[in-house]
Design a protein around this motif. Structure first.
Motif, PDB file in Angstrom:
ATOM      1  N   GLU A   9      44.568  14.317 -19.326  1.00 45.63           N
ATOM      2  CA  GLU A   9      45.817  15.052 -19.110  1.00 45.63           C
ATOM      3  C   GLU A   9      45.727  16.003 -17.915  1.00 45.63           C
ATOM      4  OE1 GLU A   9      47.859  14.657 -23.185  1.00 45.63           O
ATOM      5  OE2 GLU A   9      46.035  13.863 -22.318  1.00 45.63           O
ATOM      6  N   LYS A  13      48.063  11.867 -12.881  1.00 47.78           N
ATOM      7  CA  LYS A  13      48.189  10.415 -13.026  1.00 47.78           C
ATOM      8  C   LYS A  13      49.626   9.940 -12.792  1.00 47.78           C
ATOM      9  CE  LYS A  13      47.496   8.972 -17.151  1.00 47.78           C
ATOM     10  NZ  LYS A  13      48.944   8.818 -17.452  1.00 47.78           N
ATOM     11  N   GLU A  36      52.611   3.745 -21.444  1.00 43.58           N
ATOM     12  CA  GLU A  36      52.275   3.743 -22.861  1.00 43.58           C
ATOM     13  C   GLU A  36      52.078   5.159 -23.378  1.00 43.58           C
ATOM     14  OE1 GLU A  36      48.981   1.345 -24.102  1.00 43.58           O
ATOM     15  OE2 GLU A  36      50.463  -0.114 -24.646  1.00 43.58           O
ATOM     16  N   PRO A  37      52.408   5.438 -24.634  1.00 40.23           N
ATOM     17  CA  PRO A  37      53.179   4.553 -25.508  1.00 40.23           C
ATOM     18  C   PRO A  37      54.640   4.560 -25.081  1.00 40.23           C
ATOM     19  CG  PRO A  37      52.739   6.631 -26.624  1.00 40.23           C
ATOM     20  CD  PRO A  37      52.034   6.690 -25.296  1.00 40.23           C
ATOM     21  N   ARG A  47      56.599   6.130 -30.013  1.00 40.46           N
ATOM     22  CA  ARG A  47      56.140   7.268 -29.197  1.00 40.46           C
ATOM     23  C   ARG A  47      56.625   8.594 -29.774  1.00 40.46           C
ATOM     24  NH1 ARG A  47      54.814   8.086 -23.666  1.00 40.46           N
ATOM     25  NH2 ARG A  47      55.206  10.215 -23.033  1.00 40.46           N
ATOM     26  N   ARG A  93      48.572   3.944 -18.616  1.00 39.76           N
ATOM     27  CA  ARG A  93      47.774   3.945 -19.849  1.00 39.76           C
ATOM     28  C   ARG A  93      47.867   2.589 -20.561  1.00 39.76           C
ATOM     29  NH1 ARG A  93      45.615   8.670 -20.875  1.00 39.76           N
ATOM     30  NH2 ARG A  93      46.626  10.642 -20.343  1.00 39.76           N
ATOM     31  N   TYR A  94      46.721   2.226 -21.209  1.00 38.48           N
ATOM     32  CA  TYR A  94      46.652   0.993 -21.990  1.00 38.48           C
ATOM     33  C   TYR A  94      45.488   1.159 -22.951  1.00 38.48           C
ATOM     34  CZ  TYR A  94      46.992  -4.165 -22.676  1.00 38.48           C
ATOM     35  OH  TYR A  94      47.144  -5.441 -23.190  1.00 38.48           O
ATOM     36  N   SER A  98      43.233   4.354 -25.793  1.00 36.62           N
ATOM     37  CA  SER A  98      42.904   4.353 -27.227  1.00 36.62           C
ATOM     38  C   SER A  98      41.399   4.487 -27.439  1.00 36.62           C
ATOM     39  CB  SER A  98      43.408   3.065 -27.894  1.00 36.62           C
ATOM     40  OG  SER A  98      44.803   3.115 -28.072  1.00 36.62           O
ATOM     41  N   TYR A 101      40.625   8.297 -26.334  1.00 37.96           N
ATOM     42  CA  TYR A 101      41.233   9.350 -27.177  1.00 37.96           C
ATOM     43  C   TYR A 101      40.897   9.159 -28.657  1.00 37.96           C
ATOM     44  CZ  TYR A 101      44.121  11.297 -23.393  1.00 37.96           C
ATOM     45  OH  TYR A 101      44.550  11.901 -22.237  1.00 37.96           O
ATOM     46  N   ASP A 147      53.426  18.492 -26.617  1.00 42.76           N
ATOM     47  CA  ASP A 147      53.367  17.462 -27.658  1.00 42.76           C
ATOM     48  C   ASP A 147      52.052  17.521 -28.436  1.00 42.76           C
ATOM     49  OD1 ASP A 147      51.429  15.793 -26.460  1.00 42.76           O
ATOM     50  OD2 ASP A 147      52.957  14.757 -25.281  1.00 42.76           O
TER      51      ASP A 147
HETATM   52  P1  TYD Z   1      52.074  11.173 -22.026  1.00 40.89           P
HETATM   53  O1  TYD Z   1      53.079  12.261 -22.074  1.00 40.89           O
HETATM   54  O2  TYD Z   1      52.493   9.843 -21.531  1.00 40.89           O
HETATM   55  O3  TYD Z   1      50.783  11.730 -21.292  1.00 40.89           O
HETATM   56  P2  TYD Z   1      50.239  11.445 -19.836  1.00 40.89           P
HETATM   57  O4  TYD Z   1      51.282  11.879 -18.868  1.00 40.89           O
HETATM   58  O5  TYD Z   1      48.990  12.261 -19.804  1.00 40.89           O
HETATM   59  O6  TYD Z   1      49.948   9.956 -19.758  1.00 40.89           O
HETATM   60  O7  TYD Z   1      51.524  11.046 -23.505  1.00 40.89           O
HETATM   61  C1  TYD Z   1      50.625  10.117 -23.893  1.00 40.89           C
HETATM   62  C2  TYD Z   1      49.620  10.821 -24.758  1.00 40.89           C
HETATM   63  O8  TYD Z   1      49.069   9.926 -25.710  1.00 40.89           O
HETATM   64  C3  TYD Z   1      48.451  11.344 -23.971  1.00 40.89           C
HETATM   65  O9  TYD Z   1      48.018  12.546 -24.556  1.00 40.89           O
HETATM   66  C4  TYD Z   1      47.387  10.301 -24.183  1.00 40.89           C
HETATM   67  C5  TYD Z   1      47.664   9.828 -25.563  1.00 40.89           C
HETATM   68  N1  TYD Z   1      47.275   8.433 -25.851  1.00 40.89           N
HETATM   69  C6  TYD Z   1      46.321   8.171 -26.824  1.00 40.89           C
HETATM   70  O10 TYD Z   1      45.771   9.092 -27.437  1.00 40.89           O
HETATM   71  N2  TYD Z   1      46.007   6.875 -27.108  1.00 40.89           N
HETATM   72  C7  TYD Z   1      46.599   5.834 -26.476  1.00 40.89           C
HETATM   73  O11 TYD Z   1      46.296   4.660 -26.763  1.00 40.89           O
HETATM   74  C8  TYD Z   1      47.611   6.114 -25.467  1.00 40.89           C
HETATM   75  C9  TYD Z   1      48.304   5.006 -24.753  1.00 40.89           C
HETATM   76  C10 TYD Z   1      47.912   7.438 -25.192  1.00 40.89           C
END
Ligand code: TYD
Length: 202
Positions: A9, A13, A36-37, A47, A93-94, A98, A101, A147
């Motif tokens: 975070e 990105k 994603e998500p 999401r 993200r993909y 997962s 995190y 969030d």
């Molecule tokens: P998002 O607001 O899209 O964050 P960012 O701008 O950093 O991409 O929120 C996605 C959040 O979900 C982020 O904290 C990462 C988390 N995440 C997971 O924990 N597992 C996953 O498989 C994915 C796709 C995201």
């Protein structure tokens, strides 16, 4: 070609995805952009459940399966059909998210996360993954804490980073670490160079 972006975070990105998109549009290279998500009606609904700060009672396995469910829908509804049409797909993200995190930071284990995700991705791994290589504690941005994921501790986000670093080593060159520069245009150039080298873009 299937290209994904990964990182902790606050490392810029989303900005880089936007700059790469602007470059590709400027140079007439078509692509499908997803994140994603989300990015399908059903995935966006999932999401909202994941991000909702009121969902404090969510168990780790529920969270992991919700991310996988969102991914399953996106793969079938958007990503796979676009790749079959021969299009370039760029996904913010993909599965590596997962793994980092839920697998590492939540401590669920890499194998378990890969098992949960196997039916979701159905064999579809990215051709190249750009990893913005910045430890969250060294990032120059502060999180909005808006969030459920952003509200996690600094330790949690550092474990996410360690998870990504561990995954790079076993990815056979699929995950390309890119050091973000203070100048976001310099960072973007580094990313474009890596994507050209992999033959994903011109
Ligand atoms: P998002 O607001 O899209 O964050 P960012 O701008 O950093 O991409 O929120 C996605 C959040 O979900 C982020 O904290 C990462 C988390 N995440 C997971 O924990 N597992 C996953 O498989 C994915 C796709 C995201």
């Amino acid at each position: 070609m299937f290209v994904t972006f990964e990182g902790c975070e606050g490392v810029g990105k989303s900005t880089q995805v936007r700059l790469v998109r602007e470059y590709l549009e400027r140079t007439g290279q078509a692509a499908v952009y997803v994140r994603e998500p989300g990015s399908t009606k059903i995935s966006e609904q999932i999401r909202d459940v994941i991000a909702n700060p009121e969902n404090t009672e969510m168990s780790d396995i529920t969270e992991a399966m919700l991310f996988a469910a969102s991914r399953a829908q996106l793969v079938r509804e958007v990503i796979r059909p676009a790749l079959e049409r021969g299009e370039l797909v760029i996904c913010d993200r993909y599965i590596d998210s997962s793994v980092a995190y839920q697998g590492y930071a939540r401590g669920m284990g890499v194998e378990k996360i890969k098992q949960i995700n196997a039916p979701a991705i159905d064999g579809l791994l990215p051709d190249v993954t750009i990893f913005l290589d910045l430890r969250p504690s060294e990032s120059w941005r502060t999180l909005k804490n808006s969030d459920r994921m952003e509200q996690e501790s600094a330790d949690f986000h550092d474990r996410v980073y360690e998870g990504y670093i561990a995954e790079i080593a076993t990815s056979n060159g699929r995950i390309v670490p890119i050091k973000p520069d203070f100048d976001k245009k310099v960072t973007c150039e580094r990313i474009l160079e890596a994507l050209r080298e992999k033959g994903a873009i011109k």
